[in-house]
Design a protein around this motif. Sequence first.
Motif, PDB file in Angstrom:
ATOM      1  N   LEU A  81       0.841  -1.190   0.000  1.00  0.00           N
ATOM      2  CA  LEU A  81       0.000   0.000   0.000  1.00  0.00           C
ATOM      3  C   LEU A  81       0.878   1.242   0.000  1.00  0.00           C
ATOM      4  O   LEU A  81       2.031   1.205   0.422  1.00  0.00           O
ATOM      5  CB  LEU A  81      -0.958   0.005   1.200  1.00  0.00           C
ATOM      6  N   VAL A  82       0.324   2.336  -0.491  1.00  0.00           N
ATOM      7  CA  VAL A  82       1.017   3.621  -0.475  1.00  0.00           C
ATOM      8  C   VAL A  82       0.177   4.591   0.346  1.00  0.00           C
ATOM      9  O   VAL A  82      -1.046   4.588   0.264  1.00  0.00           O
ATOM     10  CB  VAL A  82       1.264   4.147  -1.910  1.00  0.00           C
ATOM     11  N   PHE A  83       0.871   5.402   1.151  1.00  0.00           N
ATOM     12  CA  PHE A  83       0.143   6.361   1.987  1.00  0.00           C
ATOM     13  C   PHE A  83       1.017   7.591   2.228  1.00  0.00           C
ATOM     14  O   PHE A  83       2.235   7.490   2.214  1.00  0.00           O
ATOM     15  CB  PHE A  83      -0.266   5.703   3.311  1.00  0.00           C
ATOM     16  N   THR A  84       0.391   8.791   2.411  1.00  0.00           N
ATOM     17  CA  THR A  84      -1.001   9.040   2.091  1.00  0.00           C
ATOM     18  C   THR A  84      -1.083   9.410   0.616  1.00  0.00           C
ATOM     19  O   THR A  84      -0.124   9.927   0.051  1.00  0.00           O
ATOM     20  CB  THR A  84      -1.580  10.180   2.944  1.00  0.00           C
ATOM     21  N   LEU A  85      -2.250   9.189   0.034  1.00  0.00           N
ATOM     22  CA  LEU A  85      -2.418   9.324  -1.403  1.00  0.00           C
ATOM     23  C   LEU A  85      -3.673  10.131  -1.690  1.00  0.00           C
ATOM     24  O   LEU A  85      -4.765   9.775  -1.242  1.00  0.00           O
ATOM     25  CB  LEU A  85      -2.531   7.930  -2.022  1.00  0.00           C
ATOM     26  N   SER A  86      -3.512  11.228  -2.433  1.00  0.00           N
ATOM     27  CA  SER A  86      -4.671  12.029  -2.819  1.00  0.00           C
ATOM     28  C   SER A  86      -5.527  11.223  -3.788  1.00  0.00           C
ATOM     29  O   SER A  86      -5.022  10.692  -4.785  1.00  0.00           O
ATOM     30  CB  SER A  86      -4.227  13.331  -3.484  1.00  0.00           C
ATOM     31  N   ARG A  87      -6.814  11.143  -3.493  1.00  0.00           N
ATOM     32  CA  ARG A  87      -7.723  10.383  -4.347  1.00  0.00           C
ATOM     33  C   ARG A  87      -8.252  11.297  -5.450  1.00  0.00           C
ATOM     34  O   ARG A  87      -9.046  12.194  -5.206  1.00  0.00           O
ATOM     35  CB  ARG A  87      -8.878   9.812  -3.521  1.00  0.00           C
ATOM     36  N   THR A  88      -7.786  11.062  -6.656  1.00  0.00           N
ATOM     37  CA  THR A  88      -8.171  11.885  -7.802  1.00  0.00           C
ATOM     38  C   THR A  88      -8.794  10.987  -8.872  1.00  0.00           C
ATOM     39  O   THR A  88      -8.569   9.768  -8.883  1.00  0.00           O
ATOM     40  CB  THR A  88      -6.948  12.596  -8.392  1.00  0.00           C
ATOM     41  N   PRO A  89      -9.572  11.561  -9.794  1.00  0.00           N
ATOM     42  CA  PRO A  89     -10.185  10.749 -10.856  1.00  0.00           C
ATOM     43  C   PRO A  89      -9.157   9.961 -11.663  1.00  0.00           C
ATOM     44  O   PRO A  89      -9.420   8.814 -12.053  1.00  0.00           O
ATOM     45  CB  PRO A  89     -10.898  11.800 -11.722  1.00  0.00           C
ATOM     46  N   GLU A  90      -7.990  10.542 -11.905  1.00  0.00           N
ATOM     47  CA  GLU A  90      -6.967   9.851 -12.692  1.00  0.00           C
ATOM     48  C   GLU A  90      -6.442   8.607 -11.984  1.00  0.00           C
ATOM     49  O   GLU A  90      -6.004   7.657 -12.634  1.00  0.00           O
ATOM     50  CB  GLU A  90      -5.794  10.795 -12.990  1.00  0.00           C
ATOM     51  N   ARG A  91      -6.465   8.599 -10.662  1.00  0.00           N
ATOM     52  CA  ARG A  91      -5.920   7.484  -9.885  1.00  0.00           C
ATOM     53  C   ARG A  91      -6.987   6.478  -9.452  1.00  0.00           C
ATOM     54  O   ARG A  91      -6.652   5.428  -8.904  1.00  0.00           O
ATOM     55  CB  ARG A  91      -5.233   8.021  -8.626  1.00  0.00           C
ATOM     56  N   GLU A  92      -8.243   6.801  -9.667  1.00  0.00           N
ATOM     57  CA  GLU A  92      -9.349   6.054  -9.071  1.00  0.00           C
ATOM     58  C   GLU A  92      -9.263   4.551  -9.311  1.00  0.00           C
ATOM     59  O   GLU A  92      -9.503   3.749  -8.401  1.00  0.00           O
ATOM     60  CB  GLU A  92     -10.688   6.589  -9.595  1.00  0.00           C
TER      61      GLU A  92
END
Length: 247
Positions: A81-92
């Motif tokens: 897992l990666v943290f922390t990660l901004s949740r964006t449409p490109e990464r969804e």
Amino acid sequence: MRALFSTLFFISFFCFADDSLSVKAVTDDYPPFVYQEGGEPLGVAVEVLETMASNAGVELEIAFYPWKRAYLMAKTKPDVLVFTLSRTPERENDFTWIGPIFKTPVNIYKLKSRRDLVINNIKDIKAHRVGAVKGYASEKELKKLGFVADVNLDTTNSEKQNVGKFISGRVAFISSSPAVLSFYLKEHGRSWTEVEAVYTLELVFDEYIGLNKNSNPALKRKLDSSFKELRDSGRIDYILEKHIGGL
């Protein structure tokens, strides 16, 4: 009797193996949310993740890498897992998401001492170089606004390098979150009162844990359940207040 013992051992071994879960958590320095001192992981998100894993009975390893490498590892390797990660449409569609742990705005800042930088709109900022971190969601937002790499967008591998360039005057502006910038200003012996926000990116970034999509389904269930227990109990709010309250 020996056959019975062997059968029982075989059953107990695989029952234990099924219950034994581990995860590798990869990240970069993003204090006060994630950072290290003397090789020890610290910060808001570290405390949340360690508590989650402990309560879920999941063995946890935390490792620090440059951001783009950490992101790629979590995207391609199961049980990472990666943290922390901004949740964006490109990464969804790249991850299974757990969170959000916190929300953070990202602003463009300048030093108050730079009175030569008179800013009325985004076009005024584009006439100069803005510092950002490679692979961060904020870098992508700046590119959407029309900033161009190596023209008026200067990227580094870490927030520490980014702030260093800003303080030394190698870039006129910096894109950063208030808590992160405040942390590194203190490291440089500077004060939060020496900077001012001149532009706010439209998105307020929700910061999550991004788990590889091919990970053990039991790992996702346990971590997700543990996160929800922490959130509902108010423990996450307490951890946030402890680390960054008053900023």
